[in-house]
Design an enzyme around this catalytic site. Structure first.
Site, PDB file in Angstrom:
ATOM      1  CB  CYS B   8      -0.952  -0.009   1.194  1.00  0.00           C
ATOM      2  SG  CYS B   8      -0.163   0.171   2.801  1.00  0.00           S
ATOM      3  N   GLY B   9       0.310   2.402   0.002  1.00  0.00           N
ATOM      4  CA  GLY B   9       1.084   3.634  -0.144  1.00  0.00           C
ATOM      5  C   GLY B   9       2.236   3.749   0.837  1.00  0.00           C
TER       6      GLY B   9
END
Lengths: 153, 92
Positions: B8-9
Site C-alpha cells: 500500500c502507499g
C-alpha cells in the site's frame, strides 16, 4: 483501541472546505496543535495524498483514511473530520477518479505493521454504512464523538 | 509454501489489514502461506521473490512477473468474498 488517543477535540465539524488539501490541512493542524504529531506530519499527509490518494469508494457514504509515515507521529491517535458539504478526493484504487467524501478519518500510527485492532475497527466502520450515515448526519460534535467511540473503542 | 507480497502507499496501514485478512482466509482453508508487506514504491524491487502481489492502491510502479490482485474490496467490503476467492485461487 487501547492506547489510541481520541476525544471530542479530535472531532471536527468542517464547513466551507473547497478541496481535499484544505480539508486535510484543517484536520492535521488540530493534531499538530495537540502535540499528537510533529510539524512535518501535515506536509507528509499532503504529499502522500497526491502520490497515493486515500479516498475509499464505499458505494454509499465515501470515506478518506489519510495517514503518514510513523516518523511524523508523537502519539498513536485518530482525528475525524465530518464534512458538511462533500469534498472531492482521489480514489485509492483508481487515482484518476474523483469521489465525493463526507468523512475523513486521519490516522496517526506510531509503529509500522502494528495497531491492527485500530485499523480493523476503522475498516469495520467503513463497511458499516448504516452507522457511517448516522455519524455524518449528526450535526452535533459530542454525539459524533460518542458514536465513533462506541464503534471504534 | 506460497509467498504473498501486500503493498500500500505507506506499507503500514491498509496493507496490515489486507495481510491479516489473507492470513486468516488461508488458515481457514488450510493453506500454508507467508505474507509480507511493503510500500507500493518498493514493489518492483521485491516482487520477484513472491508468488502473488496484492495491492490496495493502484500499482503503477513498473512491471512485475507475478500475478497482481487489487484488494480495495477488502477495505470497502464490496465483493470482498470474490476478491478473497481470487487471492486464494493463486495460493492453492
Amino acid at each position: 483501541m487501547e492506547g489510541i488517543k481520541f476525544d471530542s477535540r479530535q472531532v471536527l465539524m468542517l464547513k466551507g472546505m473547497e478541496n481535499d488539501e484544505q480539508d486535510l490541512s484543517a484536520v492535521a493542524d488540530v493534531m499538530c496543535e495537540m502535540g499528537l504529531v510533529k510539524e512535518t506530519y501535515k506536509q507528509a499527509i499532503l504529499d502522500r495524498e497526491k502520490e497515493f490518494p486515500t479516498g475509499l469508494n464505499t458505494g454509499g457514504c465515501n470515506i478518506a483514511i489519510p495517514h503518514a509515515d510513523v516518523t511524523h507521529v508523537n502519539e498513536a491517535s485518530i482525528c475525524v473530520g465530518i464534512l458538511e458539504e462533500p469534498v472531492m478526493f482521489h480514489a485509492m484504487d483508481e487515482p484518476e477518479d474523483l469521489i465525493p467524501v463526507k468523512m475523513v478519518i486521519m490516522l496517526a500510527l506510531k509503529e509500522a505493521h502494528s495497531h491492527l485492532d485500530m485499523l480493523q475497527k476503522v475498516v469495520e466502520l467503513i463497511q458499516d454504512q448504516a452507522v457511517v450515515k448516522q455519524i455524518v448526519e449528526t450535526r452535533e460534535k459530542e454525539m459524533v464523538c460518542q458514536l465513533l467511540k462506541e464503534k471504534l473503542f | 509454501m506460497k509467498r504473498v507480497l501486500v503493498a500500500c502507499g505507506n506499507g503500514i496501514a491498509t496493507s496490515t489489514v489486507v495481510a491479516t485478512k489473507i492470513r486468516e482466509a488461508c488458515e481457514n482453508h488450510g493453506i500454508a502461506v507467508m505474507v509480507s508487506q511493503c510500500k507500493l514504491l518498493e514493489v518492483e524491487s521485491k516482487a520477484d521473490d513472491f508468488d502473488l502481489l496484492v495491492t490496495t492502491g493502484k500499482f503503477t510502479g513498473g512491471s512485475v512477473s507475478v500475478p497482481v490482485v487489487g484488494a480495495i474490496n477488502l477495505l470497502t467490503g464490496i465483493n470482498e468474498e470474490a476478491t478473497l476467492e481470487e487471492i486464494l485461487g493463486y495460493l492453492k
